[in-house]
Design a protein around this motif. Structure first.
Motif, PDB file in Angstrom:
ATOM      1  N   LYS A 240      46.595  58.012  55.219  1.00 44.13           N
ATOM      2  CA  LYS A 240      45.151  57.801  55.196  1.00 44.13           C
ATOM      3  C   LYS A 240      44.869  56.389  55.677  1.00 44.13           C
ATOM      4  O   LYS A 240      45.660  55.474  55.472  1.00 44.13           O
ATOM      5  N   THR A 241      43.711  56.209  56.300  1.00 44.88           N
ATOM      6  CA  THR A 241      43.309  54.861  56.676  1.00 44.88           C
ATOM      7  C   THR A 241      42.553  54.275  55.503  1.00 44.88           C
ATOM      8  O   THR A 241      41.565  54.839  55.040  1.00 44.88           O
ATOM      9  N   ARG A 242      43.044  53.161  55.013  1.00 43.00           N
ATOM     10  CA  ARG A 242      42.420  52.504  53.871  1.00 43.00           C
ATOM     11  C   ARG A 242      41.791  51.207  54.354  1.00 43.00           C
ATOM     12  O   ARG A 242      42.412  50.438  55.078  1.00 43.00           O
ATOM     13  N   ASN A 243      40.541  50.979  53.929  1.00 47.32           N
ATOM     14  CA  ASN A 243      39.847  49.765  54.330  1.00 47.32           C
ATOM     15  C   ASN A 243      38.957  49.335  53.175  1.00 47.32           C
ATOM     16  O   ASN A 243      38.041  50.055  52.788  1.00 47.32           O
ATOM     17  N   ASN A 244      39.237  48.194  52.621  1.00 48.70           N
ATOM     18  CA  ASN A 244      38.410  47.641  51.558  1.00 48.70           C
ATOM     19  C   ASN A 244      38.029  46.218  51.959  1.00 48.70           C
ATOM     20  O   ASN A 244      38.672  45.256  51.557  1.00 48.70           O
ATOM     21  N   PRO A 245      36.967  46.060  52.775  1.00 49.73           N
ATOM     22  CA  PRO A 245      36.618  44.724  53.253  1.00 49.73           C
ATOM     23  C   PRO A 245      36.147  43.799  52.137  1.00 49.73           C
ATOM     24  O   PRO A 245      36.244  42.585  52.257  1.00 49.73           O
ATOM     25  N   ILE A 246      35.675  44.353  51.032  1.00 46.75           N
ATOM     26  CA  ILE A 246      35.210  43.517  49.929  1.00 46.75           C
ATOM     27  C   ILE A 246      36.390  42.788  49.286  1.00 46.75           C
ATOM     28  O   ILE A 246      36.276  41.631  48.874  1.00 46.75           O
ATOM     29  N   LYS A 247      37.543  43.449  49.217  1.00 45.25           N
ATOM     30  CA  LYS A 247      38.709  42.837  48.600  1.00 45.25           C
ATOM     31  C   LYS A 247      39.200  41.633  49.397  1.00 45.25           C
ATOM     32  O   LYS A 247      39.758  40.691  48.832  1.00 45.25           O
ATOM     33  N   ALA A 248      38.981  41.617  50.696  1.00 44.06           N
ATOM     34  CA  ALA A 248      39.461  40.535  51.544  1.00 44.06           C
ATOM     35  C   ALA A 248      38.579  39.292  51.454  1.00 44.06           C
ATOM     36  O   ALA A 248      39.007  38.207  51.823  1.00 44.06           O
ATOM     37  N   LYS A 249      37.348  39.432  50.957  1.00 46.88           N
ATOM     38  CA  LYS A 249      36.447  38.290  50.871  1.00 46.88           C
ATOM     39  C   LYS A 249      36.870  37.372  49.733  1.00 46.88           C
ATOM     40  O   LYS A 249      37.273  37.829  48.671  1.00 46.88           O
ATOM     41  N   PRO A 250      36.773  36.050  49.945  1.00 49.47           N
ATOM     42  CA  PRO A 250      37.112  35.130  48.856  1.00 49.47           C
ATOM     43  C   PRO A 250      36.059  35.180  47.752  1.00 49.47           C
ATOM     44  O   PRO A 250      34.904  35.520  47.987  1.00 49.47           O
ATOM     45  N   GLY A 251      36.459  34.794  46.543  1.00 55.93           N
ATOM     46  CA  GLY A 251      35.556  34.783  45.404  1.00 55.93           C
ATOM     47  C   GLY A 251      34.613  33.595  45.436  1.00 55.93           C
ATOM     48  O   GLY A 251      34.673  32.725  46.327  1.00 55.93           O
ATOM     49  N   LYS A 252      33.736  33.512  44.447  1.00 53.29           N
ATOM     50  CA  LYS A 252      32.730  32.445  44.392  1.00 53.29           C
ATOM     51  C   LYS A 252      33.377  31.074  44.295  1.00 53.29           C
ATOM     52  O   LYS A 252      32.978  30.139  44.997  1.00 53.29           O
ATOM     53  N   LYS A 253      34.378  30.946  43.427  1.00 52.56           N
ATOM     54  CA  LYS A 253      35.039  29.650  43.242  1.00 52.56           C
ATOM     55  C   LYS A 253      35.746  29.194  44.518  1.00 52.56           C
ATOM     56  O   LYS A 253      35.705  28.022  44.880  1.00 52.56           O
ATOM     57  N   ALA A 254      36.385  30.127  45.207  1.00 58.57           N
ATOM     58  CA  ALA A 254      37.094  29.779  46.445  1.00 58.57           C
ATOM     59  C   ALA A 254      36.103  29.322  47.517  1.00 58.57           C
ATOM     60  O   ALA A 254      36.379  28.387  48.274  1.00 58.57           O
ATOM     61  N   ILE A 255      34.943  29.981  47.569  1.00 59.37           N
ATOM     62  CA  ILE A 255      33.911  29.582  48.541  1.00 59.37           C
ATOM     63  C   ILE A 255      33.414  28.184  48.212  1.00 59.37           C
ATOM     64  O   ILE A 255      33.254  27.339  49.106  1.00 59.37           O
ATOM     65  N   GLU A 256      33.181  27.902  46.918  1.00 61.92           N
ATOM     66  CA  GLU A 256      32.721  26.573  46.509  1.00 61.92           C
ATOM     67  C   GLU A 256      33.759  25.505  46.858  1.00 61.92           C
ATOM     68  O   GLU A 256      33.405  24.433  47.364  1.00 61.92           O
ATOM     69  N   ARG A 257      35.037  25.786  46.598  1.00 63.51           N
ATOM     70  CA  ARG A 257      36.092  24.822  46.925  1.00 63.51           C
ATOM     71  C   ARG A 257      36.161  24.565  48.425  1.00 63.51           C
ATOM     72  O   ARG A 257      36.348  23.425  48.859  1.00 63.51           O
ATOM     73  N   ALA A 258      35.998  25.610  49.221  1.00 60.25           N
ATOM     74  CA  ALA A 258      36.044  25.448  50.677  1.00 60.25           C
ATOM     75  C   ALA A 258      34.871  24.605  51.161  1.00 60.25           C
ATOM     76  O   ALA A 258      35.029  23.756  52.052  1.00 60.25           O
ATOM     77  N   GLU A 259      33.686  24.816  50.572  1.00 60.15           N
ATOM     78  CA  GLU A 259      32.513  24.023  50.957  1.00 60.15           C
ATOM     79  C   GLU A 259      32.704  22.556  50.576  1.00 60.15           C
ATOM     80  O   GLU A 259      32.371  21.652  51.355  1.00 60.15           O
ATOM     81  N   GLU A 260      33.240  22.311  49.363  1.00 61.39           N
ATOM     82  CA  GLU A 260      33.497  20.935  48.933  1.00 61.39           C
ATOM     83  C   GLU A 260      34.522  20.259  49.840  1.00 61.39           C
ATOM     84  O   GLU A 260      34.366  19.095  50.207  1.00 61.39           O
TER      85      GLU A 260
END
Length: 128
Positions: A86-106
């Motif tokens: 089966k082709t499995r695709n979960n693009p939401i799982k690949a997105k970073p979480g809120k904390k990771a986004i904040e750390r990247a912005e900082e």
């Protein structure tokens, strides 16, 4: 009767060992089953032949009877070539979480700020 091909856990604490079984969907995970179809030992190396052992002929029989494999068992059967992948695709799982986004912005803001501050420091050092 809804049939499932699933894993039944055995082994001791922190030493899992699974049997691949055909069981009624209403029975508990480690409870009554109709037939043992193979074994799975997650403690062995991934390339080991002993890690997953399946009776493919009997599994095909149960699939023909309408048994539904669970997600983990279906991945094993796909690897063995019994069922199509089966082709499995979960693009939401690949997105970073809120904390990771904040750390990247900082980190980006911090990287942009010192570049401007370094220029006056270099000019002051050159004047001395």
């Amino acid at each position: 009767m809804a049939m499932k091909i699933r894993l039944a856990r055995g082994g001791s604490k922190k030493r899992p060992f699974y049997r691949v079984v055909a069981a009624d969907a209403r029975m508990p995970r480690d409870g009554r089953f109709i037939e043992k179809l193979g074994t799975y030992n997650p403690l062995l190396a991934k390339d080991s032949e002993e890690r997953v052992k399946l009776d493919l002929e009997r599994i095909q029989h149960w699939l023909d009877q309408g048994a539904q494999p669970t997600d983990r068992v279906s991945r094993m059967l796909e690897a063995a070539g019994v069922i199509p992948a089966k082709t499995r695709n979960n693009p939401i799982k690949a997105k970073p979480g809120k904390k990771a986004i904040e750390r990247a912005e900082e980190k980006a803001a911090k990287a942009a700020t010192p570049v401007e501050d370094e220029a006056p420091a270099e000019e002051a050092a050159a004047e001395e």
